[in-house]
Design an enzyme around this catalytic site. Structure first.
Site, short mmCIF file in Angstrom:
data_model
loop_
_atom_site.label_atom_id
_atom_site.label_comp_id
_atom_site.label_asym_id
_atom_site.label_seq_id
_atom_site.Cartn_x
_atom_site.Cartn_y
_atom_site.Cartn_z
N HIS A 112 0.83 -1.22 0.00
CA HIS A 112 0.00 0.00 0.00
C HIS A 112 0.86 1.26 0.00
O HIS A 112 0.40 2.32 0.44
CB HIS A 112 -0.91 0.01 1.23
CG HIS A 112 -1.90 -1.12 1.24
ND1 HIS A 112 -1.60 -2.36 1.74
CD2 HIS A 112 -3.18 -1.19 0.77
CE1 HIS A 112 -2.67 -3.15 1.61
NE2 HIS A 112 -3.63 -2.47 1.01
N HIS A 113 2.10 1.16 -0.46
CA HIS A 113 2.95 2.37 -0.44
C HIS A 113 2.39 3.44 -1.36
O HIS A 113 2.66 4.62 -1.19
CB HIS A 113 4.39 2.02 -0.82
CG HIS A 113 4.56 1.61 -2.24
ND1 HIS A 113 4.09 0.40 -2.73
CD2 HIS A 113 5.11 2.25 -3.30
CE1 HIS A 113 4.37 0.33 -4.02
NE2 HIS A 113 4.98 1.44 -4.39
N ARG A 114 1.62 3.03 -2.35
CA ARG A 114 0.85 3.97 -3.19
C ARG A 114 -0.57 3.46 -3.22
O ARG A 114 -0.81 2.25 -3.24
CB ARG A 114 1.38 3.97 -4.63
CG ARG A 114 2.81 4.42 -4.76
CD ARG A 114 2.87 5.86 -5.21
NE ARG A 114 4.22 6.26 -5.48
CZ ARG A 114 4.87 7.19 -4.77
NH1 ARG A 114 4.29 7.78 -3.75
NH2 ARG A 114 6.09 7.53 -5.10
N LYS A 118 -3.47 -1.97 -7.36
CA LYS A 118 -4.00 -2.27 -8.69
C LYS A 118 -3.53 -3.63 -9.15
O LYS A 118 -2.39 -4.01 -8.91
CB LYS A 118 -3.46 -1.19 -9.65
CG LYS A 118 -3.94 -1.25 -11.05
CD LYS A 118 -4.98 -0.18 -11.31
CE LYS A 118 -5.65 -0.32 -12.64
NZ LYS A 118 -6.47 -1.53 -12.77
N LYS A 142 6.13 -4.13 -10.77
CA LYS A 142 5.89 -3.68 -12.15
C LYS A 142 5.50 -2.20 -12.18
O LYS A 142 6.03 -1.41 -12.97
CB LYS A 142 4.77 -4.53 -12.74
CG LYS A 142 4.54 -4.40 -14.20
CD LYS A 142 3.36 -5.27 -14.64
CE LYS A 142 3.55 -6.72 -14.23
NZ LYS A 142 2.41 -7.57 -14.65
N ASP A 147 6.94 3.40 -13.12
CA ASP A 147 6.63 4.63 -12.40
C ASP A 147 5.15 5.01 -12.51
O ASP A 147 4.81 6.17 -12.76
CB ASP A 147 7.52 5.77 -12.92
CG ASP A 147 7.88 6.72 -11.79
OD1 ASP A 147 7.48 6.45 -10.64
OD2 ASP A 147 8.53 7.75 -12.07
N LYS A 154 -3.83 -8.35 -6.73
CA LYS A 154 -4.29 -9.31 -7.73
C LYS A 154 -5.47 -10.06 -7.18
O LYS A 154 -5.60 -10.25 -5.97
CB LYS A 154 -3.17 -10.31 -8.04
CG LYS A 154 -3.31 -10.93 -9.40
CD LYS A 154 -2.83 -9.99 -10.49
CE LYS A 154 -2.89 -10.58 -11.86
NZ LYS A 154 -2.17 -9.73 -12.83
N SER A 402 -4.00 1.31 -18.19
CA SER A 402 -5.03 1.31 -17.15
C SER A 402 -4.95 2.58 -16.30
O SER A 402 -5.96 3.13 -15.87
CB SER A 402 -4.86 0.10 -16.23
OG SER A 402 -5.52 -1.02 -16.76
P1 NAD Z 1 -5.97 -15.00 -21.77
O1 NAD Z 1 -6.86 -15.81 -20.93
O2 NAD Z 1 -6.58 -13.95 -22.64
O3 NAD Z 1 -5.09 -15.93 -22.73
C1 NAD Z 1 -4.21 -16.93 -22.27
C2 NAD Z 1 -4.07 -17.97 -23.37
O4 NAD Z 1 -3.07 -18.91 -22.97
C3 NAD Z 1 -5.36 -18.76 -23.60
O5 NAD Z 1 -5.68 -18.70 -24.97
C4 NAD Z 1 -5.03 -20.16 -23.12
O6 NAD Z 1 -5.71 -21.17 -23.85
C5 NAD Z 1 -3.54 -20.20 -23.37
N1 NAD Z 1 -2.85 -21.23 -22.58
C6 NAD Z 1 -3.11 -21.64 -21.32
N2 NAD Z 1 -2.26 -22.61 -20.95
C7 NAD Z 1 -1.45 -22.83 -22.01
C8 NAD Z 1 -0.37 -23.72 -22.27
N3 NAD Z 1 0.03 -24.59 -21.35
N4 NAD Z 1 0.23 -23.65 -23.48
C9 NAD Z 1 -0.18 -22.79 -24.42
N5 NAD Z 1 -1.19 -21.91 -24.24
C10 NAD Z 1 -1.82 -21.94 -23.05
O7 NAD Z 1 -4.90 -14.38 -20.77
P2 NAD Z 1 -4.00 -13.09 -21.03
O8 NAD Z 1 -4.76 -11.92 -20.51
O9 NAD Z 1 -3.48 -13.08 -22.42
O10 NAD Z 1 -2.81 -13.35 -20.00
C11 NAD Z 1 -1.68 -14.15 -20.36
C12 NAD Z 1 -0.54 -13.85 -19.39
O11 NAD Z 1 -0.21 -12.47 -19.43
C13 NAD Z 1 -0.84 -14.16 -17.91
O12 NAD Z 1 0.35 -14.57 -17.29
C14 NAD Z 1 -1.26 -12.81 -17.36
O13 NAD Z 1 -1.08 -12.72 -15.97
C15 NAD Z 1 -0.30 -11.91 -18.12
N6 NAD Z 1 -0.71 -10.51 -18.22
C16 NAD Z 1 -1.92 -10.17 -18.76
C17 NAD Z 1 -2.27 -8.81 -18.85
C18 NAD Z 1 -3.55 -8.36 -19.50
O14 NAD Z 1 -3.71 -7.16 -19.70
N7 NAD Z 1 -4.47 -9.23 -19.85
C19 NAD Z 1 -1.39 -7.84 -18.38
C20 NAD Z 1 -0.16 -8.22 -17.85
C21 NAD Z 1 0.17 -9.56 -17.78
#
Ligand code: NAD
Length: 472
Positions: A112-114, A118, A142, A147, A154, A402
């Site tokens: 909660h430093h900021r 999120k 991140k 910044d 989460k 965001s």
């Molecule tokens: P998503 O649900 O839209 O898509 C994930 C995809 O990965 C799916 O199509 C799924 O079928 C596939 N998948 C799952 N297991 C798999 C495997 N073993 N091999 C191959 N494909 C597989 O999710 P997303 O939003 O694209 O998120 C993906 C990653 O990115 C996560 O680690 C998430 O935390 C990270 N992330 C997402 C966001 C965002 O804005 N959505 C932001 C930062 C980080």
């Protein structure tokens, strides 16, 4: 476990992947199918089966490595590392068939430093408290790296979203939101969720609507969540933001306008994977293979997949498998081990672990997913001269955009039509490229990019803790 070929009959996955490795001049070709078969399971369980630390332990290991280089005092380091709050809720869902199911869900607020804190909300069968805390910690670091003035959080709902109807998912999301409201774990100045694995704009719209029903006097209610549809107070570019950010960082790292004849393999064709692929393809990169949960595609010509055609196919069929312009393989985890310039894991954590790291032939691993490489795998990859571009920077584009959505909602104004695109895109590019240059400047200073990113985050958060003091 042998892999089975789905299309272009007659050859096995093993034969296909062998041929591709040989064509790429790879000398390593003792394919470890045992390891790849295990890796087809959920990442973290596959990794721990090989003796790797859990996801949460991995984040702690990366933190400790950077903390040992920080000028910060031990008491502040302890404060930064700890997860402040973890909420577990269980509530009943009335299913479409009349049965009642107990749903388990979490929200972790790491730091909660900021304020607000999120972080996205994930819907996946393997969600648990540790995974949620690990992801919340990554959010803290991140945001500090780019910044953006948020603490880290989460959320996770332990369901496989593909097994529930839209109405059931809506009920789950609305009930989850009401639990967060009751416990004061959501609000524009407290804690602001966003999409993550298994969720998207529709879920964010339900969260906003539920929050506004329960808190009708909060004039800033629409800022309680980001990643909303445009019509619901969202912002242009949020959906593409994470993937586009991955591309910007990669381009910056390659320092090469044509990042761009490079051969790229992507794991995950979801929000992040698809938009990363789009940007790389648009800049002239060749996507030579894509791994999905239910199978993968390999472009045997190595000329690069026809991405517009693949997207149209995916839209129509709901899967990438069977795409006529490529070879479909059933067990997609072997795809990560094919020769390429850049491997982009964009699915889940711990996908590259001690069981498959030695087989990775990419020169660069660009972490679009959160925590896709375990510490043991990192050591193996680095011994093989593979450069890892860390998640803390690579996938920070989503939270950066965001931040502008949140500001827009708080300002109660629409960005001007003329300036909107330029402003949003310009600010985001500036934020990310400042962070990129900062990180690239640390090259050759005795630590890898991940440690440098953690170190930057730790020093920034420590300054904040030091100046704020301790209440009471
Ligand atoms: P998503 O649900 O839209 O898509 C994930 C995809 O990965 C799916 O199509 C799924 O079928 C596939 N998948 C799952 N297991 C798999 C495997 N073993 N091999 C191959 N494909 C597989 O999710 P997303 O939003 O694209 O998120 C993906 C990653 O990115 C996560 O680690 C998430 O935390 C990270 N992330 C997402 C966001 C965002 O804005 N959505 C932001 C930062 C980080």
């Amino acid at each position: 476990m042998a892999m089975r070929l789905l299309t272009r009959g007659g050859q096995s996955d093993i034969q296909l992947l062998s041929r591709l490795c040989a064509r790429a001049g790879s000398t390593v070709f003792s394919y470890r199918f045992q390891s790849t078969a295990v890796a087809a399971a959920h990442g973290d369980s596959a990794a721990t089966a090989h003796g790797d630390p859990s996801f949460l332990e991995s984040v702690d290991i990366y933190f400790d490595k950077a903390a040992s280089l920080a000028s910060t005092t031990p008491d502040i380091l302890t404060q930064i590392k700890a997860c402040n709050n973890i909420l577990k809720v269980q509530f009943p869902l009335k299913c479409a068939n009349g049965s009642v199911e107990l749903i388990e869900a979490y929200r972790a607020q790491h730091s909660h430093h900021r304020l607000p804190v999120k972080g996205g909300i994930r819907m996946a069968p393997n969600v648990d408290a540790d995974e949620t805390m690990a992801l919340a910690a990554l959010m803290t670091f991140k945001c500090a790296v780019v910044d953006v003035p948020f603490g880290g959080a989460k959320g996770g709902i332990k369901i496989d979203p593909t097994k529930y109807s839209t109405n059931e998912k809506e009920a789950i999301i609305r009930r989850y939101t009401s639990e967060l409201v009751k416990k004061n774990f959501i609000g524009p100045s407290i804690d602001v969720p966003a999409p993550d694995y298994g969720t998207g704009p529709q879920e964010m719209a339900w969260i906003k609507d539920t929050f506004e029903h329960l808190q009708p006097n909060d004039i800033n209610g629409s800022a309680c969540v980001t990643g909303k549809p445009l019509e619901e107070g969202g912002i242009m570019g949020r959906q593409e933001a994470t993937g586009l950010g991955v591309f910007f960082c990669l381009r910056e790292f390659l320092n090469d306008k044509a990042s761009l004849g490079k051969m790229v393999i992507v794991q995950g064709f979801g929000n992040v994977g698809r938009h990363t692929i789009d940007s790389i393809h648009g800049a002239g990169g060749k996507i030579i293979a894509i791994a999905e949960a239910n199978g993968g595609l390999v472009d045997e010509s190595m000329e690069g997949l026809d991405i517009p055609a693949l997207k149209a196919y995916h839209k129509k069929k709901g899967t990438i498998t069977g795409f006529p312009g490529a070879t479909t393989v059933k067990n997609s985890s072997g795809i990560l081990e094919l020769p390429c310039d850049v491997l982009i894991p964009a699915a889940l954590e711990s996908q590259i672990h001690s069981g498959n790291a030695a087989n990775i032939k990419a020169k660069v691993v660009a972490e679009a997913a959160n925590g896709p490489v375990t510490p043991l795998a990192e050591t193996i990859l680095e011994a093989n001269n593979v450069v890892i571009l860390p998640d803390l920077l690579l996938n920070a584009g989503g939270v950066t955009v965001s931040y502008f959505e949140w500001l827009k909602n708080l300002n109660h104004i629409h960005f001007g039509r003329m300036s909107r695109r330029m402003e949003e895109r310009g600010k985001k590019v500036r934020k990310l490229s400042t962070a990129c240059s900062y990180l690239l400047d640390t090259d050759g200073k005795g630590c890898n990019f991940r440690t440098a990113a953690y170190l930057i985050a730790i020093e920034r958060i420590a300054t904040c803790y030091r100046l704020s003091g301790i209440f009471p």
